[in-house]
Design an enzyme around this catalytic site. Structure first.
Site, PDB file in Angstrom:
ATOM      1  N   LYS A 111      10.897  -7.452  -0.383  1.00 28.96           N
ATOM      2  CA  LYS A 111      11.044  -6.834  -1.705  1.00 28.96           C
ATOM      3  C   LYS A 111      12.180  -7.444  -2.510  1.00 28.96           C
ATOM      4  O   LYS A 111      12.199  -7.362  -3.727  1.00 28.96           O
ATOM      5  CB  LYS A 111      11.273  -5.324  -1.561  1.00 28.96           C
ATOM      6  CG  LYS A 111      10.018  -4.555  -1.185  1.00 28.96           C
ATOM      7  CD  LYS A 111      10.189  -3.075  -1.443  1.00 28.96           C
ATOM      8  CE  LYS A 111       8.957  -2.300  -1.031  1.00 28.96           C
ATOM      9  NZ  LYS A 111       9.125  -0.856  -1.222  1.00 28.96           N
ATOM     10  N   LYS A 192      -3.312  -8.150   3.569  1.00 28.01           N
ATOM     11  CA  LYS A 192      -3.446  -6.704   3.686  1.00 28.01           C
ATOM     12  C   LYS A 192      -3.909  -6.103   2.363  1.00 28.01           C
ATOM     13  O   LYS A 192      -3.491  -6.555   1.303  1.00 28.01           O
ATOM     14  CB  LYS A 192      -2.057  -6.136   4.016  1.00 28.01           C
ATOM     15  CG  LYS A 192      -2.036  -5.048   5.044  1.00 28.01           C
ATOM     16  CD  LYS A 192      -0.614  -4.649   5.372  1.00 28.01           C
ATOM     17  CE  LYS A 192       0.078  -3.962   4.216  1.00 28.01           C
ATOM     18  NZ  LYS A 192       1.230  -3.164   4.587  1.00 28.01           N
ATOM     19  N   LYS A 195      -1.416  -1.895  -2.759  1.00 28.29           N
ATOM     20  CA  LYS A 195      -1.441  -1.138  -4.010  1.00 28.29           C
ATOM     21  C   LYS A 195      -1.215  -2.031  -5.212  1.00 28.29           C
ATOM     22  O   LYS A 195      -1.609  -1.696  -6.315  1.00 28.29           O
ATOM     23  CB  LYS A 195      -0.300  -0.100  -3.993  1.00 28.29           C
ATOM     24  CG  LYS A 195      -0.508   1.069  -3.070  1.00 28.29           C
ATOM     25  CD  LYS A 195       0.762   1.917  -3.020  1.00 28.29           C
ATOM     26  CE  LYS A 195       0.583   3.106  -2.097  1.00 28.29           C
ATOM     27  NZ  LYS A 195       1.855   3.772  -1.796  1.00 28.29           N
TER      28      LYS A 195
HETATM   29  P1  AMP Z   1       2.737   2.208   1.315  1.00 33.53           P
HETATM   30  O1  AMP Z   1       1.626   1.546   0.568  1.00 33.53           O
HETATM   31  O2  AMP Z   1       3.737   1.219   1.772  1.00 33.53           O
HETATM   32  O3  AMP Z   1       3.333   3.403   0.625  1.00 33.53           O
HETATM   33  O4  AMP Z   1       2.053   2.739   2.648  1.00 33.53           O
HETATM   34  C1  AMP Z   1       1.772   4.063   2.979  1.00 33.53           C
HETATM   35  C2  AMP Z   1       1.232   4.060   4.397  1.00 33.53           C
HETATM   36  O5  AMP Z   1      -0.011   3.346   4.479  1.00 33.53           O
HETATM   37  C3  AMP Z   1       2.163   3.367   5.400  1.00 33.53           C
HETATM   38  O6  AMP Z   1       2.202   4.131   6.600  1.00 33.53           O
HETATM   39  C4  AMP Z   1       1.536   2.021   5.622  1.00 33.53           C
HETATM   40  O7  AMP Z   1       1.808   1.511   6.898  1.00 33.53           O
HETATM   41  C5  AMP Z   1       0.039   2.299   5.465  1.00 33.53           C
HETATM   42  N1  AMP Z   1      -0.698   1.132   4.923  1.00 33.53           N
HETATM   43  C6  AMP Z   1      -0.452   0.468   3.769  1.00 33.53           C
HETATM   44  N2  AMP Z   1      -1.345  -0.527   3.561  1.00 33.53           N
HETATM   45  C7  AMP Z   1      -2.206  -0.517   4.628  1.00 33.53           C
HETATM   46  C8  AMP Z   1      -3.366  -1.308   5.000  1.00 33.53           C
HETATM   47  N3  AMP Z   1      -3.835  -2.301   4.233  1.00 33.53           N
HETATM   48  N4  AMP Z   1      -3.986  -1.007   6.157  1.00 33.53           N
HETATM   49  C9  AMP Z   1      -3.538   0.000   6.936  1.00 33.53           C
HETATM   50  N5  AMP Z   1      -2.456   0.780   6.647  1.00 33.53           N
HETATM   51  C10 AMP Z   1      -1.785   0.546   5.503  1.00 33.53           C
END
Ligand code: AMP
Ligand code: TRP
Length: 328
Positions: A111, A192, A195
């Site tokens: 980041k 991956k 968002k």
């Molecule tokens: P974040 O987008 O970082 O707020 O992620 C929220 C939760 O979703 C976290 O526990 C991440 O590890 C999980 N996560 C985010 N992207 C993925 C993905 N592409 N596949 C599986 N888990 C994900």
């Protein structure tokens, strides 16, 4: 009963990767655990946020928690900044964590990379996360694989404080989804699902309309050998589609492959469109009912109260151990 704590940042675009990788286990765990699910708005402001949008996103994520089946009768749902002990414990833990540890974190490096003015909050982000977890004497933390390093740091800090000040914290365990739950981007199955990717067809958001779900899946990247095989290395695109299919349907990839009579990838995609639309329909319906309801605000205020009742005595324990304030 073991206590579970987890948090999600209030940002838009919660997608099927977040759901299948992390959120889904929140629902499963509440049957036999005491669960606390947080919307971590103080983590969100480690990067610039529009205040109006942030408020909206807090409610969006709260409504999504409920829409997927987190039940406020069983679990606590609350907003981090409504319980001031998170920031308070965060400070105390900052004083027991090394800058070297924090600058080595992969997420920080990613980041902050290439940025000249990096916010201090981005560096101390994992300490606040440790505070979230330790404040509730948490046993289990369900998160995606990418949070493994942060959980390790949380454990290190807890053990360090326990050694120095006497038993203060419960040392938590991470609970990670199987490798299979890593959902990849539809347009680029080597990356991956995220968002923030520019191409909206790289992801399926939980609230996407049926037509958008169809478009994104039908144009997903596959390969040209035409074989139906699960092989994430040689065939990442097809394997990702099978993985999503399996996660939504509850049928194993082997069984899906054994039962199929597809003539081409188009047939697999069409079936996956139907499976995904069906899985997301009830979530979208619940979301619409809850998002603008009075009940949502009641749930969050009640959640903050219940969370405070747990956090307050733990924070007092920390003050006593560290000799802060005047004692009782
Ligand atoms: P974040 O987008 O970082 O707020 O992620 C929220 C939760 O979703 C976290 O526990 C991440 O590890 C999980 N996560 C985010 N992207 C993925 C993905 N592409 N596949 C599986 N888990 C994900
Ligand atoms: N860092 C987590 C993420 O990006 C969010 C988070 C903040 C969290 N505090 C937490 C997760 C406490 C679990 C427990 O996904």
């Amino acid at each position: 009963m073991k206590r579970v704590f987890s948090g999600v940042q209030p940002t838009g675009n919660i997608h099927i990767g977040n759901y299948l990788g992390a959120l889904k286990q929140f629902v499963e765990l509440q049957e036999d655990h005491e669960c606390i699910y947080c919307i971590v708005d103080e983590h969100a402001i480690t990067v610039p946020q529009d205040p109006k949008e942030l408020r909206e996103h807090i409610l969006d994520v709260a409504a999504l928690y409920m829409a997927i089946g987190v039940d406020p009768k069983k679990s606590i749902i609350f907003v981090q900044s409504q319980v001031s002990q998170h920031a308070e414990l965060g400070w105390v833990l900052c004083c027991n964590c090394y800058t070297g540890e924090l600058s080595r974190m992969t997420q920080f490096k990613a980041k902050s990379g290439g940025n000249e003015s990096v916010g201090t909050g981005l560096l101390t982000y994992p300490v606040l996360m440790a505070a979230d977890i330790l404040l509730y004497d948490t046993d289990v933390v369900p998160v995606g694989n990418d949070q493994k390093q942060h959980i390790e740091l949380t454990r290190d800090i807890a053990i360090r404080v326990n050694n120095k000040y006497g038993k203060t914290f419960v040392v938590p365990e991470g609970r990670f989804m199987k490798e299979g739950a890593r959902i990849m981007a539809l347009d680029d199955p080597e990356a991956k699902m995220s968002k923030s990717a520019e191409n909206i067809h790289s992801r399926i958001s939980l609230l996407d309309e049926d037509s958008k779900i169809k478009k994104s899946i039908m144009r997903a990247t596959t390969d040209s050998d035409g074989e139906f095989r699960f092989d994430p290395v040689q065939k990442p695109g097809v394997s990702n589609l099978l993985n999503i299919y399996s996660a939504f349907s509850g049928v194993s990839v082997d069984e899906i492959l054994a039962g199929q009579n597809w003539r081409g990838y188009g047939d697999l995609k069409k079936e996956l469109v139907a499976v995904t639309q069906e899985a997301l329909a009830p979530i979208k319906k619940n979301y619409e009912e809850i998002r603008h309801s009075e009940e949502l605000i009641r749930v969050l205020n009640d959640g903050a109260e219940r969370a405070t009742a747990i956090a307050q005595p733990v924070m007092q324990r920390v003050r006593d151990k560290f000799g802060l304030g005047l004692g009782r």
